[in-house]
Design an enzyme around this catalytic site. Structure first.
Site, mmCIF file in Angstrom:
data_model
loop_
_atom_site.group_PDB
_atom_site.id
_atom_site.type_symbol
_atom_site.label_atom_id
_atom_site.label_comp_id
_atom_site.label_asym_id
_atom_site.label_seq_id
_atom_site.Cartn_x
_atom_site.Cartn_y
_atom_site.Cartn_z
ATOM 1 N N LYS A 284 -3.730 16.676 2.311
ATOM 2 C CA LYS A 284 -3.649 15.794 3.475
ATOM 3 C C LYS A 284 -2.735 16.445 4.518
ATOM 4 C CE LYS A 284 -3.663 10.828 4.232
ATOM 5 N NZ LYS A 284 -3.424 9.525 3.640
ATOM 6 N N GLU A 370 -7.155 -5.792 -4.617
ATOM 7 C CA GLU A 370 -6.668 -7.083 -4.135
ATOM 8 C C GLU A 370 -6.954 -8.213 -5.113
ATOM 9 O OE1 GLU A 370 -7.591 -4.441 -0.579
ATOM 10 O OE2 GLU A 370 -8.675 -5.036 -2.402
ATOM 11 N N ARG A 398 -10.647 -10.277 0.367
ATOM 12 C CA ARG A 398 -11.299 -9.652 -0.780
ATOM 13 C C ARG A 398 -10.924 -10.337 -2.100
ATOM 14 N NH1 ARG A 398 -11.212 -3.209 -0.326
ATOM 15 N NH2 ARG A 398 -13.388 -3.286 0.187
#
Length: 620
Positions: A284, A370, A398
C-alpha cells in the site's frame, strides 16, 4: 490537470483500455510508472484516496491489458483502489474533480462509466455480484470473463465466504484476485489474516481446523503438485488451504508490482475452468515513500505537497464528534472495568486509537464484520458486561437483523455510538448517514438520542451507557459546534427535550446538530425553538405545548424525512387528534450525491437561509 506528452509520453495516449492493449507488453512497466506519477500528482492537488491506488497500479494495468473490458467484467471491491482504473478508462483529465460536487464519484459508479460494473462503497460485495455475472456469462455463451478484485481487509467479512462457498459449489468459471497488502484501512485482524501471513512467510505447512476435522496438512503429493504446476504454467502454487476447501483453485502468491509477471499469469489463467483465486502481494502506498511508511495516514488525504514528507496538519478548531466519543470512552473505562468497546475495522475513523492503546483488553476490532460486531456485543451484555459498539451510520445498516433480533428483542443494554450520521460529504451516496433515525425508531425497546453539540454528545453517551436496554447516540462527521464538553458526566432524563427560544406563530422542533442553523432561522422569524434531544421516546408534553401555542410546527433533522423524527411527531399529533399544520424538513427521498457537507446542506436548503426561506414560503 492535463497529461502532456513530455511528462507522460505513453499515458497521454491512453484514452481507453483498448489503447492500452495496442501497446507492446514491454512498454507496460513504463505505463505503470507514468500512471503512478500521475495518480500522486492529481490526488495531491484534488484530495482523495491515495495509498490504496498507489498499491494497485500494476495490477490495474495488467487486468485491463489481458481482459477485454468493458465486455469482460472487472469488479472492484469497495473501490478505494480504483483511481488508476478511472484514469485508464477515459476519466484521466477529470481526476481533479474527484469527490467534489458535480465531479467524479469517489468510488466505481455505474452511471459514470460503462467500465464501472458495480456501484460500490461498502466492502465485500464483489464476489457475490461477480458470481451472478459469471453464471449469466455462461448462459449467454459469448465467452465473457468475470474478474472480482478484493483486498485482504474486505476478505474478513462473512459475505465473502458465503459467496465463495456458493461459487465453489457451482464450479462456475470466474477469477477472484486477492490484492493482499496486509493492510486494509486499519491493520487487519483475525485468524484469516494470520493464516495469509503464515502462507506469505514462506512456510508451506499450515492447518486449519473446521469442526475438529484437519482440513489439510503439509504439501500435496508430488504428482498432484506437478500436475498443478503444469496446469497453471505460471505462478508458484501453494496450498491455499481455506480457498481450496471452498472449491477455488489457488494460485500464488505472486509479486503484484511486477507487471509482466501479472500479465503472463493472468493470460494463462484467462481460460482456466472453474473458480480461480489469484493471490497478489502488493504494498500500500507503493512508489511514494511517505505513503509506504504511513499507509493509514495516506489512505484518504487532503491537498498536499508531494515534495514534503508529511501531510499538512489540520487547522486547530473544535474537536470532532469522533474525538468526543473517544475521550468519553477512555473516561468511562477508567470508571468501569466492565466496559467493552467494539468496532468493525474503524478504529481511526471512530476515534478509538487512544482507547485501544490504554485499554487493550477491553478493545475489540472484529474486522469488517458488522453483523458479528452486534451479536458479539449481545453476548457480552448477557454476561453482565457493558458493550459499546462504535459504528458508522451507513455500516450499521448491514447489521439490522442482529440489532432487532439479537439485541432489542432481549432488551439487552448495548450502546450504539453511531458516527457519520447525516451528511458525510465527499464519500457520497454510499456513506451518507441518511436512514438511521428511520430504521432505529421503529424497533421496540430502543432509546434514540440526537445531541446538538459536543457536551450533549458526551452526556448522552453516558445516559445511554446507564440505560438498562439498547440505546443509540447518533452524531455527525467532523468538528463540533465549539461548545466544550463538561468533564462531569450526568444522565439526562430519558425522553425530555427543552425549549431554547420563545417566539411567536412558529415552533421549530430540532433534532441534532442542525440546531445551530435552526437558531439563526428562529431569530430571523421570531420563532420558538426546541432542542428535542430524543427521537425515541419523544417529549410528548413539549410537542403538545408547542402545538397549543403556535400556528405552525416545523421539524428539522439530518435524516430522511420519510420515517424519520418528523414522521414520529406527525404520528404523535395524529394519535392525539391534534390538527396542526406541520412542515417536515430533512433529507429528500433520493440518494444524496457527494460534495462538502456545507455545499450539500445548502443545496438541500437545510442551512439557516434555506430553513428560513422554506418556513416563510409555508407561512405565505
Amino acid at each position: 490537470m492535463s497529461t502532456d506528452k513530455n511528462s507522460y509520453p505513453l499515458l497521454s495516449g491512453i484514452s481507453s483500455p483498448e489503447a492500452l492493449r495496442k501497446l507492446p507488453q514491454d512498454q507496460l512497466p513504463q505505463v505503470a510508472d507514468e500512471l503512478r506519477r500521475y495518480l500522486l500528482e492529481s490526488v495531491s492537488q484534488s484530495s482523495g484516496h491515495l495509498a490504496s491506488g498507489l498499491g494497485a497500479v500494476e495490477l490495474t494495468v495488467a487486468l485491463h491489458y489481458i481482459y477485454q473490458t468493458p465486455f469482460d467484467r472487472l469488479i472492484w471491491d469497495v473501490g478505494h483502489q480504483a483511481y488508476p482504473h478511472k484514469i485508464l478508462t477515459g476519466r484521466r483529465d477529470q481526476m481533479g474533480s474527484i469527490r467534489q460536487k458535480n465531479g467524479l464519484h469517489p468510488f466505481p459508479w455505474r452511471e459514470e462509466s460503462e467500465y464501472d460494473v458495480l456501484s460500490v462503497g461498502h466492502s465485500s460485495t464483489s464476489i457475490s455480484a461477480g458470481l451472478a455475472m459469471a453464471i449469466a456469462a455462461e448462459r449467454e455463451g459469448e465467452g465473457r470473463k468475470v474478474v472480482s478484485v478484493i483486498g485482504d481487509g474486505a476478505m474478513t467479512a462473512g459475505m465473502v465466504f458465503e459467496a465463495m462457498n456458493h461459487a465453489g459449489d457451482l464450479g462456475t468459471d470466474m477469477v477472484v484476485v486477492l490484492n493482499d497488502n496486509e493492510m486494509s484501512i486499519s491493520e487487519n485482524v483475525g485468524a484469516l489474516n494470520k493464516h495469509l501471513a503464515r502462507l506469505l512467510s514462506g512456510s508451506l505447512y499450515t492447518s486449519i481446523r473446521e469442526g475438529g476435522k484437519k482440513v489439510l496438512s503439509g504439501l500435496p503429493p508430488i504428482k498432484e503438485l506437478a500436475k498443478r504446476a503444469e496446469e497453471h504454467l505460471k505462478g508458484m502454487v501453494v496450498p491455499g488451504t481455506l480457498f481450496e476447501e471452498l472449491g477455488f483453485n489457488y494460485i500464488g502468491p505472486i509479486d503484484g508490482h511486477d507487471v509482466n509477471a501479472l500479465v503472463d499469469c493472468l493470460r494463462n489463467m484467462r481460460n482456466l475452468k472453474g473458480p480461480q483465486l489469484l493471490h497478489v502481494m502488493t504494498k500500500k502506498g507503493k512508489g511514494y515513500e511517505p505513503a509506504e511508511k504511513d499507509p493509514i495516514g495516506y489512505h484518504g488525504v487532503p491537498k498536499f505537497d508531494p515534495a514534503q514528507t508529511s501531510l499538512p496538519k489540520s487547522k486547530g478548531g473544535s474537536p470532532s464528534f469522533s474525538q468526543i466519543f473517544g475521550d468519553w470512552l477512555c473516561d468511562m473505562a477508567a470508571r468501569d472495568p466492565k466496559l467493552m468497546a467494539i468496532t468493525p475495522a474503524m478504529r481511526e475513523g471512530s476515534g478509538m486509537v487512544r482507547f485501544s492503546q490504554e485499554y487493550p483488553k477491553q478493545y475489540f476490532d472484529v474486522a469488517i464484520a458488522e453483523q458479528h460486531a452486534v451479536t458479539f456485543a449481545a453476548g457480552f451484555a448477557i454476561e453482565g458486561y457493558k458493550p459499546v459498539v462504535a459504528i458508522y451510520s451507513s455500516f450499521l445498516q448491514r447489521a439490522y437483523d442482529q440489532l432487532i433480533h439479537d439485541v432489542a428483542l432481549m432488551k439487552l443494554p448495548v450502546l450504539f455510538a453511531i458516527d457519520r450520521a447525516g451528511i458525510v460529504g465527499a464519500d457520497g451516496p454510499t456513506h451518507q448517514g441518511a436512514f438511521d433515525l428511520s430504521f432505529l425508531r421503529c424497533i421496540p425497546n430502543m432509546v434514540v438520542m440526537t445531541p446538538s453539540d459536543e457536551d450533549q454528545c458526551r452526556q448522552m453517551l453516558y445516559t445511554g451507557y446507564q440505560w438498562d436496554g439498547p440505546a443509540a447516540v447518533r452524531y455527525p462527521r467532523g468538528s463540533g459546534t465549539g461548545i466544550a464538553p463538561q468533564a462531569e458526566m450526568r444522565a439526562l432524563p430519558i425522553g425530555k427535550g427543552e425549549q431554547v427560544r420563545k417566539g411567536n406563530k412558529v415552533a421549530i422542533l430540532a433534532f441534532g446538530t442542525l440546531l445551530a442553523e435552526a437558531r439563526q432561522a428562529a431569530e430571523a422569524l421570531d420563532a420558538s425553538l426546541c432542542d428535542m434531544r430524543f427521537v425515541k421516546p419523544l417529549d410528548e408534553d413539549l410537542i403538545q405545548d408547542m402545538a397549543a401555542q403556535h400556528e405552525l410546527l416545523v421539524t428539522l433533522e439530518e435524516n430522511a424525512v420519510m420515517g424519520g423524527a418528523g414522521s414520529a411527531v406527525a404520528e404523535f399529533l395524529n394519535s392525539q387528534g391534534i390538527n396542526k399544520p406541520l412542515l417536515q424538513l430533512g433529507l429528500p427521498d433520493e440518494f444524496i450525491k457527494h460534495g462538502t457537507q456545507a455545499e450539500i446542506l445548502a443545496e438541500l436548503r437545510l442551512d439557516a437561509a434555506g430553513i428560513t426561506g422554506r418556513i416563510k414560503a409555508r407561512l405565505e
